[in-house]
Design an enzyme around this catalytic site. Structure first.
Site, PDB file in Angstrom:
ATOM      1  N   GLU A 264     114.108  27.454  11.205  1.00 23.89           N
ATOM      2  CA  GLU A 264     113.741  28.809  11.610  1.00 23.89           C
ATOM      3  C   GLU A 264     112.823  29.352  10.524  1.00 23.89           C
ATOM      4  O   GLU A 264     113.091  29.179   9.327  1.00 23.89           O
ATOM      5  CB  GLU A 264     114.970  29.693  11.792  1.00 23.89           C
ATOM      6  CG  GLU A 264     115.897  29.251  12.913  1.00 23.89           C
ATOM      7  CD  GLU A 264     115.254  29.291  14.290  1.00 23.89           C
ATOM      8  OE1 GLU A 264     114.366  30.165  14.506  1.00 23.89           O
ATOM      9  OE2 GLU A 264     115.599  28.459  15.140  1.00 23.89           O
TER      10      GLU A 264
ATOM     11  N   HIS B 120     118.064  29.745  18.806  1.00 26.24           N
ATOM     12  CA  HIS B 120     117.222  30.208  17.693  1.00 26.24           C
ATOM     13  C   HIS B 120     118.027  30.398  16.417  1.00 26.24           C
ATOM     14  O   HIS B 120     117.600  31.100  15.506  1.00 26.24           O
ATOM     15  CB  HIS B 120     116.443  31.477  18.067  1.00 26.24           C
ATOM     16  CG  HIS B 120     115.680  31.320  19.342  1.00 26.24           C
ATOM     17  ND1 HIS B 120     114.722  30.339  19.506  1.00 26.24           N
ATOM     18  CD2 HIS B 120     115.759  31.982  20.530  1.00 26.24           C
ATOM     19  CE1 HIS B 120     114.238  30.424  20.739  1.00 26.24           C
ATOM     20  NE2 HIS B 120     114.847  31.399  21.374  1.00 26.24           N
TER      21      HIS B 120
ATOM     22  N   ASP C  92     120.659  24.999  17.412  1.00 21.87           N
ATOM     23  CA  ASP C  92     119.575  24.251  18.044  1.00 21.87           C
ATOM     24  C   ASP C  92     119.533  22.793  17.581  1.00 21.87           C
ATOM     25  O   ASP C  92     119.213  21.894  18.361  1.00 21.87           O
ATOM     26  CB  ASP C  92     118.231  24.924  17.763  1.00 21.87           C
ATOM     27  CG  ASP C  92     118.041  26.206  18.568  1.00 21.87           C
ATOM     28  OD1 ASP C  92     118.930  26.544  19.378  1.00 21.87           O
ATOM     29  OD2 ASP C  92     117.004  26.870  18.388  1.00 21.87           O
TER      30      ASP C  92
END
Length: 222
Positions: free
Chosen positions: A25, A181, A186
């Site tokens: 991220e 996210h 993920d």
């Protein structure tokens, strides 16, 4: 490979490469200027039947590097507040030293000679990982410098959809969009998807490949 038991070893499945599933991220799309904020790494293992599965996952919240750009739109999208002390963030170098240690140990245990990044839209994750390693001046990275396994491409071929959430659901893997996210969530869904595709290919007879001699013998049978 001399027999099926050899073919069922991870070291033979991907030409000696050890697959490492990664998700990041970030605070934008530019790996050179935008901050890496979170990374999760899932290590895989292969059982005696040659089926791939999850071994363990490492997860780190990352402190933005000095001078890093933080795009407001990116932060709004992933919901990360880089200034929140409860994140327990560590430096890029601290995170990657731990990642290198775990990956190299698992790679050695599988008798593989190098690791290869598996990710959904892998060019993005590979770019941020490579740039962070470069910034930290870390040597002897276990990861291949440019080759990757992209689950978006693999899912498009094997399942008919390239979006992670849709591909997981179509493959029978539960996916909660409220958890999406997050690098941790993920990465593990991406790992499940990759394992599903690899294992399904084996179950359909695509692996192991027949040796030339075996193929000729099979052609001669009535």
């Amino acid at each position: 490979m001399s027999d099926i038991s050899d073919a069922n070893k991870l070291k033979h499945r991907f030409r000696g490469y050890f697959p490492v599933v990664i998700d990041v991220e970030t605070a934008g799309f530019n790996s050179q200027t935008d901050a890496l904020l979170e990374i999760a790494v899932t290590l895989l293992k292969m059982d005696d039947e040659g089926l791939l599965g999850i071994d363990k996952t490492l997860h780190f919240n990352i402190e933005p590097f000095e001078g890093a750009n933080l795009e407001p739109e990116a932060l709004a999208f992933n919901g990360i507040d880089p200034t929140n002390p409860l994140r327990g963030a560590v430096s890029e170098k601290e995170a990657f030293l731990e990642i290198f240690k775990a990956v190299k140990k698992a790679q050695k245990a599988s008798d593989c000679h190098r690791s290869i990044i598996v990710a959904h839209n892998a060019a993005f994750d590979h770019g941020f990982v490579s740039k962070a390693i470069e910034r930290c001046d870390l040597k002897r990275s276990p990861f291949h410098p440019f080759a990757t396994f992209d689950t978006a491409t693999l899912a498009g071929l094997a399942i008919g959809h390239t979006v992670l959430a849709k591909a997981c659901i179509m493959a029978g893997i539960p996916f909660d969009n409220k958890e999406a996210h997050s690098a941790l969530y993920d990465t593990e869904r991406t790992a499940e998807l990759f394992c599903h595709i690899v294992n399904r290919w084996k179950q359909l007879g695509g692996w192991p490949l027949l040796a030339a001699g075996e193929s000729e013998d099979a052609d001669g049978e009535e």
